[in-house]
Design an enzyme around this catalytic site. Structure first.
Site, PDB file in Angstrom:
ATOM      1  N   ASP A  15      41.065  37.862  41.215  1.00 38.61           N
ATOM      2  CA  ASP A  15      41.945  37.522  42.339  1.00 38.61           C
ATOM      3  C   ASP A  15      42.412  38.780  43.070  1.00 38.61           C
ATOM      4  O   ASP A  15      43.079  38.694  44.105  1.00 38.61           O
ATOM      5  CB  ASP A  15      43.125  36.651  41.887  1.00 38.61           C
ATOM      6  CG  ASP A  15      44.040  37.344  40.893  1.00 38.61           C
ATOM      7  OD1 ASP A  15      43.696  38.447  40.419  1.00 38.61           O
ATOM      8  OD2 ASP A  15      45.116  36.789  40.588  1.00 38.61           O
ATOM      9  N   GLU A  74      45.094  45.460  30.572  1.00 36.12           N
ATOM     10  CA  GLU A  74      45.246  46.279  31.787  1.00 36.12           C
ATOM     11  C   GLU A  74      46.504  47.148  31.730  1.00 36.12           C
ATOM     12  O   GLU A  74      47.582  46.687  31.328  1.00 36.12           O
ATOM     13  CB  GLU A  74      45.320  45.371  33.030  1.00 36.12           C
ATOM     14  CG  GLU A  74      45.549  46.189  34.315  1.00 36.12           C
ATOM     15  CD  GLU A  74      45.341  45.415  35.606  1.00 36.12           C
ATOM     16  OE1 GLU A  74      45.023  44.215  35.555  1.00 36.12           O
ATOM     17  OE2 GLU A  74      45.496  46.048  36.667  1.00 36.12           O
TER      18      GLU A  74
HETATM   19  O1  KIV Z   1      41.630  40.516  39.657  1.00 38.09           O
HETATM   20  C1  KIV Z   1      41.023  41.441  39.092  1.00 38.09           C
HETATM   21  O2  KIV Z   1      40.210  42.159  39.684  1.00 38.09           O
HETATM   22  C2  KIV Z   1      41.315  41.678  37.688  1.00 38.09           C
HETATM   23  C3  KIV Z   1      40.780  42.926  37.078  1.00 38.09           C
HETATM   24  C4  KIV Z   1      41.562  44.072  37.578  1.00 38.09           C
HETATM   25  C5  KIV Z   1      40.745  42.862  35.612  1.00 38.09           C
HETATM   26  O3  KIV Z   1      41.975  40.905  37.072  1.00 38.09           O
END
Ligand code: KIV
Length: 272
Positions: A50, A188
């Site tokens: 997202d 993260e």
């Molecule tokens: O939305 C995204 O790109 C993510 C990644 C940063 C893991 O959740």
């Protein structure tokens, strides 16, 4: 028949789960068919994250991303790939309220995009929902640590675990979603030692982003590592400088148009 063969060639959820402690898992985000085709040749799984709300649509956070946008980009990525496992993010507000609501929206994502799994943010608080989805045939990748959909509660995109007293909570989060059946966990923006402890605490692969090289795999936002985003998080290593390349190409084109040196029909034909 050919569709069936292609489906069989894709990496599967159990194959990714089995990589715990083994060959590191390579993953990137992708939002469109043509970049997905390139990434597909090198990545084990591709996340339709997202983050596309910020990267592609100029939003300030991921909070405003609607379900239909995820589905549209998810379809494009599935169309452009044949090998990698495709995971689509559940956007904010589509799963937190109840396991039933999460199931309805996750099933819609999977039916419409033909992706193989969904990802949702949250640890212990989402464990019941993870269990509910997995029991009903929806593979779930969890996402803990810095969870961007909660950035307003966290006061921004802040590295987690700087205070060692909070470590047990993060480890509990990881264990809760692993026990609930998540096949992998994105970790993260947490301090390195905490990431290592999380990896040691669970028997499913951890996928690091701004976490630790010792995670079972790594993920980056494609546009960040390609140098396409003017602003990227501090931890991102740039493997390309496409932003400058595009600027140069656009400038050269604009100059040719303005100076009437833009190739005419005969020249264009010759180049084909
Ligand atoms: O939305 C995204 O790109 C993510 C990644 C940063 C893991 O959740």
């Amino acid at each position: 028949m050919s569709t069936q063969t292609e489906t069989i060639r894709r990496l599967t959820v159990p194959q990714i789960a089995a990589r715990k402690g083994g060959e590191p898992i390579v993953s990137l985000t992708s939002y469109h068919a043509h970049t997905a085709t390139i990434v597909d040749r090198h990545a084990d799984f591709i996340l339709v994250g997202d983050s596309l709300g910020m990267v592609m649509h100029g939003m300030e956070t991921t909070v405003g991303v609607p379900l239909d946008l995820m589905i549209m980009h998810g379809k494009a990525v599935v169309r452009g790939t044949k090998r990698a496992l495709i995971v689509v993010d559940m956007p904010f507000g589509t799963y937190e309220e109840s396991p039933n609501m999460a199931f309805r929206n996750a099933a819609t994502i999977m039916k419409e995009t033909q992706c193989q799994a969904v990802k949702l943010e949250g640890g212990k608080r989402m464990a019941e929902t993870v269990h509910f989805l997995v029991e009903r045939g929806i593979p779930v990748m969890a996402h803990i640590g810095l969870t961007p959909q909660s950035s307003h509660v966290m006061g921004g995109f802040k590295t987690q675990g700087r205070d060692q007293d909070t470590w047990p909570l993060h480890i509990e989060d990881a264990k809760a979603v692993a026990d609930a059946g998540a096949f992998a966990i994105v970790v993260e923006g947490v301090v390195e030692e905490l990431a290592d402890q999380i990896t040691a605490a669970v028997d499913v692969p951890t996928i690091g982003i701004g976490a630790s090289k010792n995670c079972d795999g790594q993920i980056l936002v494609l546009e960040d590592m390609l140098g396409l985003n003017p602003w990227v998080p501090k931890f991102v290593k740039k493997y390309g400088n496409l932003g400058e390349g595009i600027e140069e190409a656009v400038k050269a084109y604009a100059q040719e148009v303005k100076s009437r040196t833009f190739p005419g029909e005969a020249q264009v034909y010759k180049n084909k």
